[in-house]
Motif scaffolding. Structure first.
Motif, PDB file in Angstrom:
ATOM      1  N   HIS A 279       0.816  -1.220   0.000  1.00  0.00           N
ATOM      2  CA  HIS A 279       0.000   0.000   0.000  1.00  0.00           C
ATOM      3  C   HIS A 279       0.850   1.271   0.000  1.00  0.00           C
ATOM      4  CE1 HIS A 279       1.022  -0.847   4.105  1.00  0.00           C
ATOM      5  NE2 HIS A 279       0.614   0.334   4.481  1.00  0.00           N
TER       6      HIS A 279
ATOM      7  N   ASP B 128       6.430  -2.272  -8.220  1.00  0.00           N
ATOM      8  CA  ASP B 128       5.154  -1.783  -7.708  1.00  0.00           C
ATOM      9  C   ASP B 128       4.978  -0.276  -7.897  1.00  0.00           C
ATOM     10  OD1 ASP B 128       3.430  -3.594  -6.794  1.00  0.00           O
ATOM     11  OD2 ASP B 128       3.505  -2.922  -4.698  1.00  0.00           O
TER      12      ASP B 128
ATOM     13  N   ASP C  21       2.637   4.297 -16.724  1.00  0.00           N
ATOM     14  CA  ASP C  21       1.312   3.790 -16.364  1.00  0.00           C
ATOM     15  C   ASP C  21       0.233   4.823 -16.675  1.00  0.00           C
ATOM     16  OD1 ASP C  21       2.392   1.442 -15.174  1.00  0.00           O
ATOM     17  OD2 ASP C  21       2.930   2.620 -13.399  1.00  0.00           O
TER      18      ASP C  21
ATOM     19  N   ALA D 225      -6.999   5.715  -7.032  1.00  0.00           N
ATOM     20  CA  ALA D 225      -7.378   4.485  -7.738  1.00  0.00           C
ATOM     21  C   ALA D 225      -6.370   3.374  -7.459  1.00  0.00           C
ATOM     22  CB  ALA D 225      -7.471   4.759  -9.235  1.00  0.00           C
ATOM     23  N   GLU D 226      -5.082   3.726  -7.454  1.00  0.00           N
ATOM     24  CA  GLU D 226      -4.043   2.707  -7.220  1.00  0.00           C
ATOM     25  C   GLU D 226      -4.167   2.094  -5.829  1.00  0.00           C
ATOM     26  OE1 GLU D 226      -1.664   1.207  -8.955  1.00  0.00           O
ATOM     27  OE2 GLU D 226      -2.161   2.188 -10.828  1.00  0.00           O
ATOM     28  N   ARG D 227      -4.561   2.929  -4.870  1.00  0.00           N
ATOM     29  CA  ARG D 227      -4.738   2.422  -3.497  1.00  0.00           C
ATOM     30  C   ARG D 227      -5.769   1.316  -3.431  1.00  0.00           C
ATOM     31  NH1 ARG D 227      -4.351   7.142   0.419  1.00  0.00           N
ATOM     32  NH2 ARG D 227      -2.093   7.303   0.520  1.00  0.00           N
ATOM     33  N   HIS D 228      -6.762   1.387  -4.340  1.00  0.00           N
ATOM     34  CA  HIS D 228      -7.859   0.421  -4.294  1.00  0.00           C
ATOM     35  C   HIS D 228      -7.613  -0.803  -5.152  1.00  0.00           C
ATOM     36  CE1 HIS D 228     -10.491   2.878  -1.815  1.00  0.00           C
ATOM     37  NE2 HIS D 228      -9.923   3.883  -2.432  1.00  0.00           N
ATOM     38  N   LYS D 229      -6.424  -0.901  -5.751  1.00  0.00           N
ATOM     39  CA  LYS D 229      -6.100  -2.102  -6.536  1.00  0.00           C
ATOM     40  C   LYS D 229      -6.133  -3.308  -5.605  1.00  0.00           C
ATOM     41  CE  LYS D 229      -4.379  -1.322 -10.855  1.00  0.00           C
ATOM     42  NZ  LYS D 229      -3.126  -0.704 -11.312  1.00  0.00           N
ATOM     43  N   LEU D 230      -6.695  -4.385  -6.116  1.00  0.00           N
ATOM     44  CA  LEU D 230      -6.847  -5.579  -5.285  1.00  0.00           C
ATOM     45  C   LEU D 230      -5.524  -6.016  -4.661  1.00  0.00           C
ATOM     46  CD1 LEU D 230      -8.981  -7.624  -4.418  1.00  0.00           C
ATOM     47  CD2 LEU D 230      -8.264  -9.030  -6.341  1.00  0.00           C
ATOM     48  N   ARG D 231      -4.472  -5.996  -5.464  1.00  0.00           N
ATOM     49  CA  ARG D 231      -3.205  -6.523  -4.944  1.00  0.00           C
ATOM     50  C   ARG D 231      -2.573  -5.633  -3.883  1.00  0.00           C
ATOM     51  NH1 ARG D 231      -1.271  -4.122  -9.705  1.00  0.00           N
ATOM     52  NH2 ARG D 231       0.604  -2.878  -9.365  1.00  0.00           N
ATOM     53  N   ARG D 232      -3.098  -4.416  -3.728  1.00  0.00           N
ATOM     54  CA  ARG D 232      -2.510  -3.521  -2.730  1.00  0.00           C
ATOM     55  C   ARG D 232      -3.315  -3.481  -1.429  1.00  0.00           C
ATOM     56  NH1 ARG D 232       1.182  -0.836  -5.907  1.00  0.00           N
ATOM     57  NH2 ARG D 232       0.458   0.079  -7.863  1.00  0.00           N
TER      58      ARG D 232
END
Ligand code: ADP
Ligand code: 5GP
Length: 225
Positions: A7, A119, A166, A187-194
């Protein structure tokens, strides 16, 4: 170097000189407390108003080369004839403080950073037009004729790398550009992998409660049948 906590992805701002990286970065840092600016080492001379330790760590070439030899730089590159690099310690201290590291680096540095920190989120900042780029650089008044030409030449090389990024943000209206960068971060914070362990705990707690409720309700139905 260990990978970034999922994160706390590093955020890279790159793009042609005069595109507005410094301006956008300052605006972001002024309104958010979750970012730590990565103060780079450089052999370039300070511009009027720049402060050692705040804008850059200014040093001579021999000192910079010692940092390279000691492998203390996460990435480094020669840009417009000077050396610029990111001390590894910048990343460590940002993570220790629970912050994203915000890097203003050139495209060569962005390439190296992607290799060691896959990342990282990379954002290319574009000036809206050639005329605006030239006006902004002239108005900044920081370059003599030869330095100006060097920057225009590197701008071409920078543009050739845009597809590796990106995200692309056109820096026309400053407020819009800053908001666009903030949206990228959100938006990046809400990426599943994060997703953070806290969020995963919410998912587990919800699932446990739902399972418990359904089991109780099934038992009740069975009793009623
Ligand atoms: P970089 O760090 O990418 O070299 P700067 O942030 O120094 O670029 O911006 C170059 C010049 O353009 C500065 O004088 C800055 O005030 C101006 N500038 C940057 N963004 C904008 C904008 N959105 N609107 C108007 N002027 C801008
Ligand atoms: P300036 O001299 O205008 O401050 O910066 C010139 C260029 O060097 C800009 O494109 C800036 O992003 C880049 N730069 C600044 N710090 C670093 C760094 O640590 N590493 C790399 N690779 N580029 C940097």
């Amino acid at each position: 170097m260990r990978p970034a906590p999922a994160h706390l992805f590093p955020i890279v701002l790159a793009g042609p000189s005069g595109g507005g990286k410094t301006t956008v970065r300052r605006a972001l840092l002024g309104r958010r407390s979750d970012l730590r600016f990565s103060v780079s080492a450089t052999t370039r001379a300070p511009r009027p108003g720049e402060v050692d330790g705040r804008d850059y760590q200014y040093m001579d070439r021999a000192t910079f080369e010692r940092l390279i030899e000691a492998e203390e730089l996460l990435e480094w590159a020669q840009v417009h004839g000077d050396l610029y690099g990111t001390p590894r310690s910048n990343l460590r201290s940002a993570w220790d403080e629970g912050l994203h590291l915000l890097l203003d680096i050139d495209v060569q540095g962005a390439r190296q950073l992607r290799a060691v920190q896959p990342d990282a989120v990379t954002i290319f900042l574009l000036p809206p037009s050639y005329e605006r780029l030239v006006d902004r650089l002239r108005n900044r008044g920081s370059e003599d004729r030869s330095s100006f030409r060097k920057r225009m030449r590197s701008a071409l090389a920078e543009l050739a790398e845009v597809e590796r990024f990106d995200y692309v943000v056109v820096n026309d209206d400053l407020e819009d550009a800053v908001r666009a960068v903030e949206s990228v971060i959100a938006a990046e914070r809400h990426k599943l992998r994060r997703l953070t362990p806290d969020v995963m705990q919410v998912v587990r707690d919800l699932s446990d409660s739902l399972n418990g409720m359904l089991l109780a309700s099934d038992e009740q139905e069975a009793r009623n049948a």
